[in-house]
Scaffold this active site. Structure first.
Site: not given
Length: 143
Positions: A45-47, A52
């Site tokens: 979810h990041h991203f 990252i």
């Protein structure tokens, strides 16, 4: 490499979250390597399209190594403050981060350190000052 460094590295345990301890001179400095695998759940979810490592996770690694560099039991220290943090480049899956911590000041209850994180020799993050306090010291505002 000095005899003290060789002895400290040979007998020291690798701090949690790191893959290799390069150098450890308690009360002076530490250098460790952390590999960033693509399988970390945070990358979902990041991203998703451009994964990252969140800066706070990199800062947590810096603080964990600072606790080892402070000397004694790393669980005996807690992070009290952070000053002068600079994020310069992203850390991505597959990167190998080398974190260096140098003790800049010390009392019986506190340890101040300067820390730098590098990927392939390039600085990706730095903190001018991390202050650790003894875990036995009561937190401000508590009895």
């Amino acid at each position: 490499m000095s005899t003290a460094t060789q002895t400290s590295t040979a007998t020291a345990e690798v701090p949690h979250g790191f893959d290799r301890l390069v150098e450890l001179v308690p009360g002076e400095r530490a250098v460790a390597v952390r590999n960033i695998p693509a399988t970390l759940p945070v990358f979902d979810h990041h991203f998703p399209r451009h994964p990252i490592l969140p800066g706070v996770l990199l800062l947590e690694s810096m603080a964990d190594l600072a606790k080892a560099a402070a000397g004694g039991d790393p669980a005996g220290w807690r992070l009290a403050s952070v000053r002068g943090v600079r994020w310069k480049h992203f850390v991505a899956p597959g990167d190998q981060v080398e974190i260096t911590v140098e003790v800049t000041g010390r009392t019986q209850q506190t340890t101040d350190v300067r820390t730098t994180a590098r990927v392939e020799g390039r600085v990706v993050a730095a903190a001018r000052l991390l202050t650790l306090v003894s875990a036995e010291k009561p937190r401000e505002g508590t009895a």
